[in-house]
Scaffold this motif. Structure first.
Motif, PDB file in Angstrom:
ATOM      1  N   GLU A 364      21.419  30.423  39.535  1.00  0.00           N
ATOM      2  CA  GLU A 364      21.126  30.252  38.131  1.00  0.00           C
ATOM      3  C   GLU A 364      19.200  30.228  38.219  1.00  0.00           C
ATOM      4  N   GLU A 365      19.355  29.065  39.339  1.00  0.00           N
ATOM      5  CA  GLU A 365      17.628  28.962  39.454  1.00  0.00           C
ATOM      6  C   GLU A 365      16.805  29.299  39.984  1.00  0.00           C
ATOM      7  N   GLN A 366      17.515  30.924  40.309  1.00  0.00           N
ATOM      8  CA  GLN A 366      16.853  31.864  40.402  1.00  0.00           C
ATOM      9  C   GLN A 366      16.357  32.654  38.908  1.00  0.00           C
ATOM     10  N   LEU A 367      17.092  32.741  38.572  1.00  0.00           N
ATOM     11  CA  LEU A 367      17.079  33.370  36.832  1.00  0.00           C
ATOM     12  C   LEU A 367      16.105  32.352  35.949  1.00  0.00           C
ATOM     13  N   LYS A 368      16.774  31.201  36.469  1.00  0.00           N
ATOM     14  CA  LYS A 368      15.043  30.720  35.536  1.00  0.00           C
ATOM     15  C   LYS A 368      14.726  30.533  35.501  1.00  0.00           C
ATOM     16  N   ALA A 369      13.731  30.914  37.471  1.00  0.00           N
ATOM     17  CA  ALA A 369      11.806  30.657  37.892  1.00  0.00           C
ATOM     18  C   ALA A 369      11.864  31.733  37.378  1.00  0.00           C
ATOM     19  N   GLU A 370      12.494  33.158  37.242  1.00  0.00           N
ATOM     20  CA  GLU A 370      12.086  34.329  37.195  1.00  0.00           C
ATOM     21  C   GLU A 370      11.769  34.249  35.990  1.00  0.00           C
ATOM     22  N   GLY A 371      12.312  33.387  34.212  1.00  0.00           N
ATOM     23  CA  GLY A 371      12.586  33.871  33.331  1.00  0.00           C
ATOM     24  C   GLY A 371      13.226  34.602  32.432  1.00  0.00           C
ATOM     25  N   ARG A 372      14.150  35.298  33.268  1.00  0.00           N
ATOM     26  CA  ARG A 372      14.521  35.802  32.790  1.00  0.00           C
ATOM     27  C   ARG A 372      15.998  35.362  31.756  1.00  0.00           C
ATOM     28  N   GLU A 373      16.611  35.733  30.775  1.00  0.00           N
ATOM     29  CA  GLU A 373      17.330  35.214  29.871  1.00  0.00           C
ATOM     30  C   GLU A 373      18.946  36.295  29.945  1.00  0.00           C
ATOM     31  N   TYR A 374      19.494  34.692  30.392  1.00  0.00           N
ATOM     32  CA  TYR A 374      21.183  34.818  31.074  1.00  0.00           C
ATOM     33  C   TYR A 374      22.287  34.225  30.004  1.00  0.00           C
ATOM     34  N   LYS A 375      23.575  35.267  30.652  1.00  0.00           N
ATOM     35  CA  LYS A 375      24.523  34.626  29.818  1.00  0.00           C
ATOM     36  C   LYS A 375      25.429  33.828  30.795  1.00  0.00           C
ATOM     37  N   VAL A 376      26.468  32.883  30.789  1.00  0.00           N
ATOM     38  CA  VAL A 376      27.166  32.463  31.961  1.00  0.00           C
ATOM     39  C   VAL A 376      28.343  32.629  30.718  1.00  0.00           C
ATOM     40  N   GLY A 377      29.611  33.252  31.868  1.00  0.00           N
ATOM     41  CA  GLY A 377      30.869  32.627  31.868  1.00  0.00           C
ATOM     42  C   GLY A 377      31.344  31.925  32.710  1.00  0.00           C
ATOM     43  N   LYS A 378      32.480  31.044  32.747  1.00  0.00           N
ATOM     44  CA  LYS A 378      32.876  30.773  33.360  1.00  0.00           C
ATOM     45  C   LYS A 378      34.696  30.237  33.586  1.00  0.00           C
ATOM     46  N   PHE A 379      35.027  30.278  34.633  1.00  0.00           N
ATOM     47  CA  PHE A 379      36.502  30.129  34.587  1.00  0.00           C
ATOM     48  C   PHE A 379      37.160  28.899  35.918  1.00  0.00           C
ATOM     49  N   PRO A 380      38.176  28.352  35.197  1.00  0.00           N
ATOM     50  CA  PRO A 380      38.469  27.048  36.972  1.00  0.00           C
ATOM     51  C   PRO A 380      39.356  27.813  37.119  1.00  0.00           C
ATOM     52  N   PHE A 381      39.747  27.486  38.476  1.00  0.00           N
ATOM     53  CA  PHE A 381      40.956  28.105  39.279  1.00  0.00           C
ATOM     54  C   PHE A 381      42.161  27.134  38.909  1.00  0.00           C
ATOM     55  N   SER A 382      41.606  25.730  38.324  1.00  0.00           N
ATOM     56  CA  SER A 382      42.877  25.189  37.346  1.00  0.00           C
ATOM     57  C   SER A 382      43.705  26.087  36.145  1.00  0.00           C
ATOM     58  N   ALA A 383      43.368  26.262  35.983  1.00  0.00           N
ATOM     59  CA  ALA A 383      43.899  27.640  34.734  1.00  0.00           C
ATOM     60  C   ALA A 383      44.549  28.839  35.467  1.00  0.00           C
ATOM     61  N   ASN A 384      44.342  29.110  36.496  1.00  0.00           N
ATOM     62  CA  ASN A 384      45.054  30.487  36.951  1.00  0.00           C
ATOM     63  C   ASN A 384      45.918  30.178  37.908  1.00  0.00           C
ATOM     64  N   SER A 385      47.142  31.272  37.505  1.00  0.00           N
ATOM     65  CA  SER A 385      48.142  30.868  37.239  1.00  0.00           C
ATOM     66  C   SER A 385      48.303  31.162  39.479  1.00  0.00           C
ATOM     67  N   ARG A 386      48.240  32.049  39.589  1.00  0.00           N
ATOM     68  CA  ARG A 386      48.453  31.997  41.240  1.00  0.00           C
ATOM     69  C   ARG A 386      47.822  31.127  42.413  1.00  0.00           C
ATOM     70  N   ALA A 387      46.643  30.401  41.557  1.00  0.00           N
ATOM     71  CA  ALA A 387      46.229  29.069  42.023  1.00  0.00           C
ATOM     72  C   ALA A 387      46.742  27.918  41.695  1.00  0.00           C
ATOM     73  N   LYS A 388      47.732  27.801  40.715  1.00  0.00           N
ATOM     74  CA  LYS A 388      48.231  26.685  40.091  1.00  0.00           C
ATOM     75  C   LYS A 388      49.482  26.249  41.503  1.00  0.00           C
ATOM     76  N   ILE A 389      49.919  27.114  41.532  1.00  0.00           N
ATOM     77  CA  ILE A 389      51.883  27.747  41.862  1.00  0.00           C
ATOM     78  C   ILE A 389      51.290  27.274  43.036  1.00  0.00           C
ATOM     79  N   ASN A 390      50.488  27.954  44.138  1.00  0.00           N
ATOM     80  CA  ASN A 390      49.512  27.385  45.207  1.00  0.00           C
ATOM     81  C   ASN A 390      49.279  26.001  45.844  1.00  0.00           C
ATOM     82  N   HIS A 391      49.054  25.454  44.718  1.00  0.00           N
ATOM     83  CA  HIS A 391      48.287  23.892  44.741  1.00  0.00           C
ATOM     84  C   HIS A 391      46.746  25.002  45.129  1.00  0.00           C
ATOM     85  N   GLU A 392      46.504  25.191  44.854  1.00  0.00           N
ATOM     86  CA  GLU A 392      44.772  25.583  45.445  1.00  0.00           C
ATOM     87  C   GLU A 392      43.893  25.702  43.913  1.00  0.00           C
TER      88      GLU A 392
END
Length: 466
Positions: A364-392
């Motif tokens: 993100e820091e590089q994109l901001k320095a370049e002045g490039r417009e961007y979108k962000v998509g995030k997803f937490p592992f706390s909402a991922n089924s396999r990660a939850k059942i593995n306690h990760e």
């Protein structure tokens, strides 16, 4: 004098892959390596042994820290450090012998000894007995790798003040290990010894860990490591180290200036980075010079001298084994008259802590320095089924995409086994994929990799599982 099409100086990931590729293409090739085993730093005292200890220490901590018990596995573990080191060495030995096999398979001559240039088209090799072998080749590839960067005022003796090699071979678990440097090596080896019972303090000159990585990802990793018990002194510099029979006293000062303090440890690991290993290579015999860091310049792996090439840690770019391997292939393909190049924008990077941090492309820091417009998509592992059942459940997947075209520009993952997942985005970005391309691709359920798809979906706010 023995004559070859190609002579390669150095038997690490750059050198041995270059040698194998040259053999595959029908070139007569010799690889000069002075260690008693092939593989360079990576296989012998770097990437591979550290991963062996990371894996073993993770299992040990799961057993003693209550994770096994919470899963219904009752054990009473005892640390056998000698056996842990033994299995690490056996694994390394198997890998280095594997390279010897590949050399024989591809008709690569291993010239044992330390090589240096002796004029254009010539290499002299000195073995342990001082016997000199002279080699001649139309093309010579310098693949000599790197060595730990020293720290003024802190002399490495590999007794109390150790480098990465020493940290892989300690005969006891330190009571207090101070790690100087919050980069990949420091965090990984610090993690090993913390899991085995050490108090670990990381001292870093900058005000953040993992310089060069996406800042949000680095902060997330730091919080996780701190929760595990690792302590951090950021914005601090070590000015002096005093060694005694019992340990080391370090003098610290704030990087921005201020009052000094003393930090006591029984072992200190210096892990402030690596520098090219280019001394004693006879560069002057062909008119080559390095920069102040000891690095050789290159243009598509060519030095300024015709017939002399350079790859891997000895030249510019990330000091990573897989980058050296890519350069090795590209270099030899060009020597053989073929077209090939390395996409330096898509060299993935991984920190093998727990959770892991893996990334490719722009931050993100590089994109901001370049002045490039961007979108962000995030997803937490706390909402991922396999990660939850593995306690990760710690960490997240983050996708950065161009605001107009939706092309994926960067991906940053903190979480379980993300080192194995970043490759999906390396492939996607090599084909200039959009976030929507990933979002529309079916992923198996339940897997951690579903977080990658959900993050891509969330670039346009369409994630379904949060």
């Amino acid at each position: 004098m023995k004559t070859y099409d190609v002579v390669i100086i150095g038997g690490g990931p750059g050198g041995y892959n270059a040698a194998i590729r040259a053999g595959q293409l029908g070139l007569s090739v010799a690889c000069v390596e002075g260690r008693s085993t092939l593989g360079g730093t990576c296989l012998n005292v770097g990437c591979m042994p550290s991963k062996a200890l990371l894996h073993a220490s993770e299992l040990y901590e799961a057993a003693v820290g209550g994770e096994f018990a919470s899963l219904g596995i009752e054990v009473k573990p005892t640390l056998n450090l000698a056996q842990m080191m033994k299995q690490k060495d056996e694994s390394v030995s198997g890998l280095t012998k594997g390279i010897e096999f590949l050399f024989r398979k591809n008709k690569v001559d291993w010239i044992k000894g330390w090589g240096k240039l002796d004029g254009v088209g010539r290499v002299t090799v000195s073995d342990e007995q001082g016997v000199i072998t002279e080699l001649q080749a139309k093309d010579i590839v310098i693949a000599t790798g790197s060595e730990p960067t020293p720290l003024p005022g802190v002399t490495i003796d590999n007794q109390r003040i150790i480098d990465s090699t020493g940290a892989l071979a300690l005969g006891e678990v330190p009571k207090h290990l101070v790690v100087i440097g919050a980069g990949v090596i420091g965090l990984e080896l610090g993690s090993v010894w913390r899991r085995l019972g050490s108090q670990v303090t990381v001292v870093e000159y900058l005000d953040r860990i993992c310089p060069g990585t996406d800042e949000e990802a680095a902060k997330t990793l730091q919080r996780s490591l701190a929760k595990q018990g690792m302590k951090f002194k950021l914005g601090s510099k070590v000015t002096q180290a005093t060694v005694s029979a019992q340990g080391v006293n370090l003098s610290l000062e704030p990087a921005a200036g201020g009052s000094a303090e003393t930090l006591e440890a029984d072992y200190v690991l210096v892990a402030i980075g690596r520098r090219p290993y280019t001394q004693g290579l006879g560069l002057e015999s062909v008119g080559l010079e390095t920069d102040k860091r000891g690095m050789l310049a290159n243009q598509h792996h060519r030095t300024g001298v015709p017939g002399v090439w350079v790859i891997g840690d000895a030249t510019s770019g990330a000091m990573l084994a897989h980058k050296a391997e890519d350069e090795a292939i590209s270099c030899i393909e060009q020597i053989a008259g073929k077209a090939h190049e390395v996409n330096y924008n898509l060299i993935p990077a991984v920190i093998y802590t727990r959770p892991e941090l893996a990334s490719v492309g722009k931050t993100e820091e590089q994109l901001k320095a370049e002045g490039r417009e961007y979108k962000v998509g995030k997803f937490p592992f706390s909402a991922n089924s396999r990660a939850k059942i593995n306690h990760e459940t710690e960490g997240f997947a983050k996708v950065l995409a161009d605001a107009r075209t939706d092309e994926v520009l960067g991906v940053h993952l903190v979480g379980p086994s993300v080192s194995e997942m970043i490759g999906e985005y390396c492939v996607a970005m090599e084909f200039s994929a959009s976030a929507e391309d990933i979002a529309l691709t079916c992923h198996p359920h339940p897997t951690r990799s579903e977080a990658l798809r959900q993050a891509a979906m969330n670039v346009d706010g369409k994630a379904m599982q949060i």
